[in-house]
Scaffold this active site. Structure first.
Site, PDB file in Angstrom:
ATOM      1  N   SER A 265      14.575  69.292  33.990  1.00  0.00           N
ATOM      2  CA  SER A 265      14.767  68.092  33.390  1.00  0.00           C
ATOM      3  C   SER A 265      13.376  67.828  32.873  1.00  0.00           C
ATOM      4  O   SER A 265      13.379  66.783  32.011  1.00  0.00           O
ATOM      5  CB  SER A 265      15.131  67.088  34.303  1.00  0.00           C
TER       6      SER A 265
ATOM      7  N   SER B  86      12.840  71.977  37.980  1.00  0.00           N
ATOM      8  CA  SER B  86      12.483  71.013  36.903  1.00  0.00           C
ATOM      9  C   SER B  86      11.349  71.115  36.287  1.00  0.00           C
ATOM     10  O   SER B  86      10.899  70.427  35.110  1.00  0.00           O
ATOM     11  CB  SER B  86      13.265  69.616  37.082  1.00  0.00           C
TER      12      SER B  86
ATOM     13  N   LYS C 219       6.056  62.042  32.969  1.00  0.00           N
ATOM     14  CA  LYS C 219       7.420  62.258  32.922  1.00  0.00           C
ATOM     15  C   LYS C 219       8.105  60.799  33.196  1.00  0.00           C
ATOM     16  O   LYS C 219       7.423  60.172  34.069  1.00  0.00           O
ATOM     17  CB  LYS C 219       8.227  63.073  34.040  1.00  0.00           C
TER      18      LYS C 219
END
Length: 473
Positions: free
Chosen positions: A141, A165, A66
Protein backbone atom coordinates in the site's frame (compact mmCIF):
# COMPACT_ATOMS: atom_id res chain seq x y z
CA UNK A 1 28.47 17.48 -0.21
CA UNK A 2 26.49 18.92 2.69
CA UNK A 3 29.27 18.18 5.17
CA UNK A 4 31.91 19.66 2.86
CA UNK A 5 29.92 22.81 2.22
CA UNK A 6 29.56 22.06 -1.51
CA UNK A 7 25.80 22.49 -1.24
CA UNK A 8 23.45 23.85 1.38
CA UNK A 9 20.38 22.08 2.66
CA UNK A 10 18.27 24.92 1.30
CA UNK A 11 19.72 24.38 -2.20
CA UNK A 12 19.25 20.62 -1.91
CA UNK A 13 15.66 21.00 -0.75
CA UNK A 14 14.90 23.47 -3.53
CA UNK A 15 16.31 21.04 -6.10
CA UNK A 16 14.27 18.21 -4.60
CA UNK A 17 11.13 20.36 -4.70
CA UNK A 18 11.72 21.28 -8.34
CA UNK A 19 12.22 17.63 -9.26
CA UNK A 20 9.13 16.65 -7.26
CA UNK A 21 6.93 19.19 -9.03
CA UNK A 22 8.30 18.44 -12.50
CA UNK A 23 7.42 14.72 -12.48
CA UNK A 24 4.54 14.68 -9.99
CA UNK A 25 1.93 14.99 -12.80
CA UNK A 26 3.31 11.72 -14.23
CA UNK A 27 3.49 9.82 -10.91
CA UNK A 28 0.92 11.24 -8.46
CA UNK A 29 3.14 10.15 -5.55
CA UNK A 30 1.97 12.85 -3.13
CA UNK A 31 -1.28 13.79 -1.44
CA UNK A 32 0.16 16.96 0.09
CA UNK A 33 3.33 18.98 -0.44
CA UNK A 34 4.83 20.85 2.52
CA UNK A 35 7.16 23.26 0.71
CA UNK A 36 7.06 26.03 3.30
CA UNK A 37 7.86 23.63 6.16
CA UNK A 38 10.62 21.96 4.14
CA UNK A 39 12.36 25.24 3.33
CA UNK A 40 12.16 26.40 6.95
CA UNK A 41 13.59 23.09 8.20
CA UNK A 42 16.38 23.26 5.63
CA UNK A 43 17.21 26.85 6.62
CA UNK A 44 17.40 25.83 10.29
CA UNK A 45 19.86 23.03 9.43
CA UNK A 46 22.00 25.43 7.40
CA UNK A 47 22.16 27.83 10.34
CA UNK A 48 23.17 25.06 12.71
CA UNK A 49 25.84 23.84 10.31
CA UNK A 50 27.20 27.37 9.87
CA UNK A 51 27.48 27.76 13.65
CA UNK A 52 29.54 24.58 13.88
CA UNK A 53 26.88 22.51 15.66
CA UNK A 54 27.30 18.75 15.36
CA UNK A 55 24.63 17.34 13.07
CA UNK A 56 23.33 13.86 12.24
CA UNK A 57 24.06 12.12 8.95
CA UNK A 58 20.47 12.76 7.77
CA UNK A 59 20.33 16.46 8.73
CA UNK A 60 19.08 18.64 5.90
CA UNK A 61 18.12 15.79 3.55
CA UNK A 62 14.61 15.85 2.00
CA UNK A 63 12.25 12.95 2.73
CA UNK A 64 8.58 11.99 2.48
CA UNK A 65 6.14 10.27 4.82
CA UNK A 66 3.24 7.95 4.01
CA UNK A 67 -0.05 9.67 4.73
CA UNK A 68 -1.13 7.24 7.45
CA UNK A 69 1.63 8.45 9.81
CA UNK A 70 0.52 11.40 11.93
CA UNK A 71 2.11 14.80 11.37
CA UNK A 72 1.18 17.68 13.67
CA UNK A 73 -0.63 20.45 11.82
CA UNK A 74 -0.43 18.59 8.49
CA UNK A 75 -3.33 16.59 7.08
CA UNK A 76 -3.12 12.83 7.59
CA UNK A 77 -5.83 11.38 5.36
CA UNK A 78 -4.99 7.66 5.02
CA UNK A 79 -6.06 8.30 1.40
CA UNK A 80 -9.66 8.01 2.61
CA UNK A 81 -12.71 10.22 2.36
CA UNK A 82 -13.24 9.27 6.02
CA UNK A 83 -10.17 11.30 7.08
CA UNK A 84 -9.98 13.71 4.15
CA UNK A 85 -9.70 16.77 6.40
CA UNK A 86 -8.14 15.26 9.53
CA UNK A 87 -5.25 17.30 10.95
CA UNK A 88 -3.51 15.51 13.86
CA UNK A 89 -2.61 17.53 16.98
CA UNK A 90 0.61 15.52 17.45
CA UNK A 91 3.46 13.85 15.58
CA UNK A 92 4.09 10.13 15.40
CA UNK A 93 7.15 9.16 17.43
CA UNK A 94 9.15 8.37 14.28
CA UNK A 95 8.38 11.84 12.92
CA UNK A 96 9.58 13.53 16.11
CA UNK A 97 12.74 11.42 16.10
CA UNK A 98 13.59 12.30 12.51
CA UNK A 99 12.75 15.98 12.99
CA UNK A 100 15.04 16.03 16.03
CA UNK A 101 17.85 14.81 13.75
CA UNK A 102 17.26 17.53 11.18
CA UNK A 103 15.09 15.71 8.65
CA UNK A 104 13.37 17.84 5.99
CA UNK A 105 9.77 16.87 5.14
CA UNK A 106 8.64 17.75 1.61
CA UNK A 107 5.26 16.02 1.71
CA UNK A 108 2.86 13.19 2.55
CA UNK A 109 2.56 10.32 0.07
CA UNK A 110 -0.34 8.46 -1.48
CA UNK A 111 -1.40 4.95 -0.41
CA UNK A 112 -4.14 2.38 -0.68
CA UNK A 113 -6.94 3.57 1.61
CA UNK A 114 -6.07 2.79 5.25
CA UNK A 115 -3.10 0.82 3.85
CA UNK A 116 -5.41 -1.89 2.48
CA UNK A 117 -4.25 -2.98 -0.97
CA UNK A 118 -1.24 -3.92 -3.03
CA UNK A 119 -1.23 -1.41 -5.89
CA UNK A 120 -2.09 2.11 -4.57
CA UNK A 121 -5.15 2.00 -6.83
CA UNK A 122 -7.43 1.88 -3.77
CA UNK A 123 -6.68 5.48 -2.78
CA UNK A 124 -9.86 7.55 -2.53
CA UNK A 125 -8.14 10.38 -4.40
CA UNK A 126 -5.98 9.01 -7.26
CA UNK A 127 -3.78 6.07 -8.24
CA UNK A 128 0.02 6.38 -8.14
CA UNK A 129 2.11 5.26 -11.12
CA UNK A 130 5.37 3.35 -11.35
CA UNK A 131 8.38 5.52 -12.39
CA UNK A 132 9.76 2.64 -14.49
CA UNK A 133 6.59 2.48 -16.58
CA UNK A 134 3.74 4.85 -15.80
CA UNK A 135 1.21 2.41 -17.24
CA UNK A 136 2.03 0.08 -14.33
CA UNK A 137 1.34 0.10 -10.59
CA UNK A 138 4.09 0.95 -8.06
CA UNK A 139 2.85 -1.71 -5.65
CA UNK A 140 1.13 -1.00 -2.39
CA UNK A 141 0.00 0.00 0.00
CA UNK A 142 3.00 2.35 0.32
CA UNK A 143 3.15 3.00 -3.43
CA UNK A 144 3.41 6.77 -3.11
CA UNK A 145 6.46 6.53 -0.86
CA UNK A 146 8.12 3.95 -3.14
CA UNK A 147 7.45 6.01 -6.28
CA UNK A 148 8.77 9.19 -4.63
CA UNK A 149 12.12 7.50 -3.89
CA UNK A 150 12.35 5.55 -7.18
CA UNK A 151 11.40 8.72 -9.07
CA UNK A 152 14.13 10.63 -7.21
CA UNK A 153 11.70 13.18 -5.81
CA UNK A 154 13.15 12.56 -2.32
CA UNK A 155 16.15 10.70 -0.89
CA UNK A 156 14.17 8.43 1.43
CA UNK A 157 10.61 7.88 2.58
CA UNK A 158 8.65 6.18 5.33
CA UNK A 159 5.95 3.62 4.70
CA UNK A 160 4.02 1.06 6.73
CA UNK A 161 4.08 -2.70 6.28
CA UNK A 162 1.26 -4.97 7.50
CA UNK A 163 1.62 -7.81 4.98
CA UNK A 164 4.31 -6.55 2.60
CA UNK A 165 3.35 -2.93 2.00
CA UNK A 166 6.94 -1.67 2.09
CA UNK A 167 8.76 -4.62 0.54
CA UNK A 168 6.40 -5.29 -2.39
CA UNK A 169 6.44 -1.69 -3.70
CA UNK A 170 10.22 -1.58 -3.16
CA UNK A 171 10.46 -4.66 -5.39
CA UNK A 172 8.14 -3.20 -8.03
CA UNK A 173 10.09 0.10 -8.20
CA UNK A 174 13.68 -1.15 -7.92
CA UNK A 175 14.68 0.29 -4.55
CA UNK A 176 15.51 -0.91 -1.03
CA UNK A 177 12.60 -1.46 1.36
CA UNK A 178 12.91 -2.55 5.00
CA UNK A 179 10.27 -3.84 7.39
CA UNK A 180 11.95 -4.02 10.81
CA UNK A 181 11.20 -6.55 13.54
CA UNK A 182 7.80 -5.99 15.15
CA UNK A 183 8.58 -3.77 18.14
CA UNK A 184 11.83 -2.33 16.76
CA UNK A 185 10.17 0.95 15.72
CA UNK A 186 7.38 2.71 17.62
CA UNK A 187 3.89 2.49 16.11
CA UNK A 188 2.68 5.50 18.10
CA UNK A 189 1.07 7.84 15.58
CA UNK A 190 0.68 5.20 12.87
CA UNK A 191 -3.02 4.93 12.03
CA UNK A 192 -3.89 1.35 12.94
CA UNK A 193 -4.84 -1.31 10.39
CA UNK A 194 -3.74 -4.66 11.86
CA UNK A 195 -2.15 -3.88 15.20
CA UNK A 196 -0.31 -7.18 15.66
CA UNK A 197 1.14 -6.93 12.14
CA UNK A 198 1.73 -3.22 11.42
CA UNK A 199 5.26 -1.86 11.42
CA UNK A 200 6.68 1.38 10.04
CA UNK A 201 9.33 0.79 7.37
CA UNK A 202 11.85 2.63 5.23
CA UNK A 203 12.46 3.17 1.49
CA UNK A 204 15.89 4.23 0.25
CA UNK A 205 17.96 4.05 -2.93
CA UNK A 206 20.65 1.89 -1.34
CA UNK A 207 21.41 -0.20 1.74
CA UNK A 208 23.69 2.30 3.49
CA UNK A 209 21.00 4.99 3.45
CA UNK A 210 18.54 2.50 4.91
CA UNK A 211 20.93 1.66 7.74
CA UNK A 212 21.44 5.35 8.58
CA UNK A 213 17.73 6.17 8.68
CA UNK A 214 16.85 3.08 10.74
CA UNK A 215 19.35 4.02 13.46
CA UNK A 216 17.53 7.31 14.05
CA UNK A 217 14.06 5.74 14.19
CA UNK A 218 14.61 2.55 16.20
CA UNK A 219 14.31 2.11 19.95
CA UNK A 220 11.90 1.79 22.85
CA UNK A 221 9.08 4.32 23.09
CA UNK A 222 7.07 4.75 26.27
CA UNK A 223 4.09 5.77 24.13
CA UNK A 224 3.95 2.34 22.48
CA UNK A 225 3.56 -0.70 24.71
CA UNK A 226 4.56 -3.02 21.86
CA UNK A 227 7.93 -1.37 21.24
CA UNK A 228 10.78 -3.38 22.69
CA UNK A 229 13.70 -2.20 24.81
CA UNK A 230 16.64 -3.81 23.00
CA UNK A 231 19.94 -2.14 22.05
CA UNK A 232 20.04 -0.20 18.77
CA UNK A 233 23.26 -1.05 16.90
CA UNK A 234 25.30 1.26 14.70
CA UNK A 235 23.68 -0.21 11.60
CA UNK A 236 25.77 1.76 9.09
CA UNK A 237 28.97 0.98 10.99
CA UNK A 238 28.25 -2.76 10.89
CA UNK A 239 27.63 -2.95 7.14
CA UNK A 240 31.25 -3.76 6.36
CA UNK A 241 31.26 -7.00 8.37
CA UNK A 242 32.26 -10.24 6.66
CA UNK A 243 29.49 -12.47 5.29
CA UNK A 244 31.77 -15.41 4.56
CA UNK A 245 30.42 -18.52 6.26
CA UNK A 246 26.88 -17.19 6.64
CA UNK A 247 24.25 -19.84 5.98
CA UNK A 248 21.06 -19.05 4.09
CA UNK A 249 17.93 -21.17 3.71
CA UNK A 250 15.73 -20.86 0.60
CA UNK A 251 12.18 -22.22 1.13
CA UNK A 252 11.14 -24.36 -1.82
CA UNK A 253 7.53 -23.41 -1.08
CA UNK A 254 8.32 -19.83 -2.22
CA UNK A 255 10.46 -20.64 -5.24
CA UNK A 256 8.22 -23.00 -7.16
CA UNK A 257 4.61 -22.90 -8.29
CA UNK A 258 3.22 -19.39 -8.69
CA UNK A 259 6.62 -17.70 -9.05
CA UNK A 260 7.29 -15.97 -12.38
CA UNK A 261 10.24 -17.67 -14.20
CA UNK A 262 12.05 -14.33 -14.61
CA UNK A 263 11.77 -13.78 -10.86
CA UNK A 264 12.98 -17.29 -10.01
CA UNK A 265 15.97 -17.00 -12.33
CA UNK A 266 16.96 -13.65 -10.85
CA UNK A 267 16.81 -15.02 -7.29
CA UNK A 268 18.94 -18.05 -8.17
CA UNK A 269 21.47 -15.79 -9.92
CA UNK A 270 21.59 -13.53 -6.84
CA UNK A 271 22.15 -16.53 -4.57
CA UNK A 272 25.06 -17.59 -6.75
CA UNK A 273 26.55 -14.08 -6.40
CA UNK A 274 26.36 -14.46 -2.64
CA UNK A 275 27.92 -17.91 -2.90
CA UNK A 276 30.93 -16.33 -4.61
CA UNK A 277 31.37 -14.23 -1.46
CA UNK A 278 31.40 -17.28 0.80
CA UNK A 279 27.71 -17.44 1.69
CA UNK A 280 26.36 -20.98 1.85
CA UNK A 281 22.78 -21.53 0.68
CA UNK A 282 20.53 -24.51 0.26
CA UNK A 283 16.90 -25.24 -0.41
CA UNK A 284 14.79 -26.02 2.65
CA UNK A 285 11.17 -26.85 3.41
CA UNK A 286 8.90 -24.64 5.51
CA UNK A 287 5.61 -26.50 5.01
CA UNK A 288 3.28 -24.13 6.86
CA UNK A 289 4.12 -21.11 4.68
CA UNK A 290 1.51 -22.31 2.18
CA UNK A 291 -1.22 -21.35 4.69
CA UNK A 292 0.02 -17.77 5.09
CA UNK A 293 -2.38 -16.01 2.68
CA UNK A 294 -5.50 -17.64 4.12
CA UNK A 295 -4.34 -17.05 7.70
CA UNK A 296 -3.45 -13.41 7.08
CA UNK A 297 -6.76 -12.65 5.39
CA UNK A 298 -8.57 -13.76 8.53
CA UNK A 299 -6.34 -12.11 11.14
CA UNK A 300 -5.73 -8.78 9.38
CA UNK A 301 -9.42 -8.13 8.53
CA UNK A 302 -10.44 -9.07 12.09
CA UNK A 303 -8.02 -6.50 13.49
CA UNK A 304 -9.11 -3.97 10.84
CA UNK A 305 -12.76 -4.50 11.74
CA UNK A 306 -11.96 -3.66 15.34
CA UNK A 307 -9.63 -0.73 14.60
CA UNK A 308 -11.93 0.92 12.08
CA UNK A 309 -15.00 0.73 14.33
CA UNK A 310 -14.02 4.18 15.68
CA UNK A 311 -14.91 5.88 12.38
CA UNK A 312 -18.62 6.31 13.03
CA UNK A 313 -19.33 9.97 12.28
CA UNK A 314 -19.47 10.87 15.97
CA UNK A 315 -15.93 11.56 17.20
CA UNK A 316 -14.00 12.91 14.21
CA UNK A 317 -13.62 12.47 10.48
CA UNK A 318 -16.29 12.33 7.79
CA UNK A 319 -19.99 12.50 8.73
CA UNK A 320 -22.85 11.99 6.30
CA UNK A 321 -25.18 14.93 5.89
CA UNK A 322 -28.29 12.81 5.35
CA UNK A 323 -29.63 10.96 8.39
CA UNK A 324 -32.56 10.98 10.78
CA UNK A 325 -31.63 8.31 13.32
CA UNK A 326 -28.40 7.30 15.04
CA UNK A 327 -28.40 4.00 13.14
CA UNK A 328 -28.73 5.85 9.82
CA UNK A 329 -25.83 8.10 10.82
CA UNK A 330 -23.59 5.08 11.40
CA UNK A 331 -24.66 3.25 8.24
CA UNK A 332 -24.44 6.16 5.83
CA UNK A 333 -21.25 7.62 7.28
CA UNK A 334 -19.41 4.32 6.91
CA UNK A 335 -21.00 3.47 3.56
CA UNK A 336 -20.04 6.84 2.08
CA UNK A 337 -16.73 7.31 3.89
CA UNK A 338 -15.03 3.97 3.18
CA UNK A 339 -13.99 2.59 -0.20
CA UNK A 340 -14.74 -0.86 -1.56
CA UNK A 341 -11.57 -2.64 -0.40
CA UNK A 342 -11.88 -1.28 3.15
CA UNK A 343 -15.52 -2.32 3.31
CA UNK A 344 -14.61 -5.78 2.03
CA UNK A 345 -12.05 -6.30 4.80
CA UNK A 346 -14.33 -4.91 7.51
CA UNK A 347 -17.06 -7.33 6.44
CA UNK A 348 -14.69 -10.31 6.36
CA UNK A 349 -13.29 -9.43 9.78
CA UNK A 350 -16.65 -8.76 11.38
CA UNK A 351 -17.97 -12.08 10.08
CA UNK A 352 -14.93 -14.02 11.35
CA UNK A 353 -15.26 -12.45 14.80
CA UNK A 354 -19.01 -12.95 15.09
CA UNK A 355 -20.66 -15.38 17.48
CA UNK A 356 -20.39 -18.94 16.23
CA UNK A 357 -17.48 -18.22 13.86
CA UNK A 358 -14.75 -16.93 16.22
CA UNK A 359 -13.41 -20.40 17.05
CA UNK A 360 -13.80 -21.71 13.51
CA UNK A 361 -11.91 -18.86 11.87
CA UNK A 362 -10.06 -16.35 14.06
CA UNK A 363 -8.92 -18.74 16.80
CA UNK A 364 -7.82 -21.34 14.25
CA UNK A 365 -5.94 -18.69 12.27
CA UNK A 366 -4.00 -17.70 15.39
CA UNK A 367 -2.95 -21.33 15.85
CA UNK A 368 -1.76 -21.56 12.24
CA UNK A 369 0.13 -18.30 12.73
CA UNK A 370 2.08 -20.00 15.50
CA UNK A 371 2.92 -22.88 13.16
CA UNK A 372 4.24 -20.41 10.58
CA UNK A 373 6.37 -18.70 13.23
CA UNK A 374 7.68 -22.11 14.35
CA UNK A 375 8.78 -22.88 10.77
CA UNK A 376 11.02 -19.81 10.91
CA UNK A 377 12.34 -20.55 14.39
CA UNK A 378 13.24 -24.11 13.35
CA UNK A 379 15.03 -22.80 10.26
CA UNK A 380 17.03 -20.31 12.33
CA UNK A 381 18.45 -23.16 14.38
CA UNK A 382 20.63 -23.83 11.34
CA UNK A 383 20.53 -20.73 9.12
CA UNK A 384 21.47 -17.08 9.63
CA UNK A 385 18.86 -15.78 7.19
CA UNK A 386 16.10 -16.85 4.82
CA UNK A 387 16.00 -15.64 1.22
CA UNK A 388 12.92 -15.60 -1.04
CA UNK A 389 11.58 -13.53 -3.91
CA UNK A 390 9.94 -10.37 -2.57
CA UNK A 391 6.94 -10.82 -4.87
CA UNK A 392 5.99 -13.67 -7.20
CA UNK A 393 5.66 -11.23 -10.13
CA UNK A 394 6.85 -7.83 -11.25
CA UNK A 395 4.70 -4.69 -11.52
CA UNK A 396 1.49 -5.25 -13.44
CA UNK A 397 -0.62 -2.82 -15.46
CA UNK A 398 -2.92 -0.30 -13.81
CA UNK A 399 -6.42 -1.77 -13.72
CA UNK A 400 -5.20 -5.30 -14.45
CA UNK A 401 -6.06 -6.78 -11.05
CA UNK A 402 -8.25 -4.18 -9.36
CA UNK A 403 -11.37 -6.18 -10.24
CA UNK A 404 -9.88 -9.44 -8.93
CA UNK A 405 -8.98 -8.95 -5.26
CA UNK A 406 -7.87 -12.58 -4.78
CA UNK A 407 -5.32 -12.27 -7.57
CA UNK A 408 -3.96 -9.10 -5.98
CA UNK A 409 -3.82 -10.76 -2.55
CA UNK A 410 -1.59 -13.49 -4.01
CA UNK A 411 1.12 -10.89 -4.71
CA UNK A 412 1.75 -10.93 -0.93
CA UNK A 413 2.62 -14.65 -1.00
CA UNK A 414 6.25 -14.14 0.01
CA UNK A 415 5.95 -11.14 2.31
CA UNK A 416 3.01 -12.05 4.56
CA UNK A 417 4.81 -14.86 6.46
CA UNK A 418 7.36 -12.31 7.72
CA UNK A 419 4.67 -10.17 9.34
CA UNK A 420 2.98 -13.23 10.78
CA UNK A 421 6.23 -14.13 12.56
CA UNK A 422 7.15 -10.53 13.46
CA UNK A 423 10.53 -10.84 11.75
CA UNK A 424 12.65 -8.24 9.93
CA UNK A 425 12.53 -8.41 6.13
CA UNK A 426 14.30 -6.38 3.46
CA UNK A 427 13.77 -6.17 -0.30
CA UNK A 428 16.72 -5.33 -2.55
CA UNK A 429 16.83 -5.08 -6.36
CA UNK A 430 18.31 -8.21 -7.96
CA UNK A 431 17.37 -8.04 -11.64
CA UNK A 432 15.01 -6.95 -14.39
CA UNK A 433 12.35 -9.03 -16.11
CA UNK A 434 11.80 -9.41 -19.85
CA UNK A 435 9.87 -6.11 -19.86
CA UNK A 436 12.68 -4.26 -18.11
CA UNK A 437 10.80 -4.06 -14.80
CA UNK A 438 12.63 -4.48 -11.46
CA UNK A 439 12.75 -7.73 -9.50
CA UNK A 440 13.26 -7.78 -5.73
CA UNK A 441 15.01 -10.31 -3.49
CA UNK A 442 13.75 -10.60 0.09
CA UNK A 443 16.19 -11.25 2.94
CA UNK A 444 14.52 -12.32 6.21
CA UNK A 445 16.43 -12.22 9.49
CA UNK A 446 16.10 -13.41 13.05
CA UNK A 447 14.23 -11.20 15.51
CA UNK A 448 16.04 -7.86 15.92
CA UNK A 449 18.82 -8.87 13.52
CA UNK A 450 18.33 -5.96 11.13
CA UNK A 451 22.11 -5.50 11.20
CA UNK A 452 22.61 -9.02 9.84
CA UNK A 453 20.23 -8.70 6.90
CA UNK A 454 21.51 -5.20 6.07
CA UNK A 455 25.08 -6.55 6.01
CA UNK A 456 24.06 -9.44 3.75
CA UNK A 457 22.15 -7.05 1.49
CA UNK A 458 25.14 -4.69 1.28
CA UNK A 459 27.45 -7.57 0.37
CA UNK A 460 25.12 -8.49 -2.49
CA UNK A 461 24.54 -4.88 -3.54
CA UNK A 462 28.29 -4.26 -3.87
CA UNK A 463 28.70 -6.98 -6.51
CA UNK A 464 25.24 -7.12 -8.07
CA UNK A 465 25.32 -4.28 -10.57
CA UNK A 466 21.84 -3.24 -9.39
CA UNK A 467 22.84 -0.58 -6.87
CA UNK A 468 21.02 2.69 -7.53
CA UNK A 469 19.39 1.44 -10.73
CA UNK A 470 17.36 4.29 -12.15
CA UNK A 471 13.90 4.54 -13.59
CA UNK A 472 13.99 6.53 -16.84
CA UNK A 473 11.63 9.31 -15.91
Amino acid sequence: MLKNGEISSSELTKASMERLKSIEPKLDSFLSITEELAMSQAKAVDEKRASGEALSDIAGIPMAIKDNICTKGIKTTCASKMLENFVPPYNATVVDRLFDKGAVLVGKTNLDEFAMGGSTENSAFKPTRNPWDTSRVPGGSSGGSAASVAGRQVFYALGSDTGGSVREPASFTGIVGLKPTYGRISRYGLVAFGSSLDQIGIFTRDVEDCAMVLAHMAGKDRMDGTSVDVPVPDYAGELAGDVKGMKVGVPKELLGEGINPDVKNAIVAALEKLKEQGVEWEEISMPNLKYSIETYYIIAPCEASSNLARYDGIRYGFRTGDFETLEELYKRTRSEGFGEEVKRRIMIGTYALSAGYYDAYYKKALKVRTLIKNDFMNAYDKYDAIITPTAPNTAYKLGEKIGDPLSMYMEDLCTIPVNMAGLPGLSIPCGLDSNGMPIGMQIIGKHFDEAGILRLAKAYEDVSGYKNIKADI
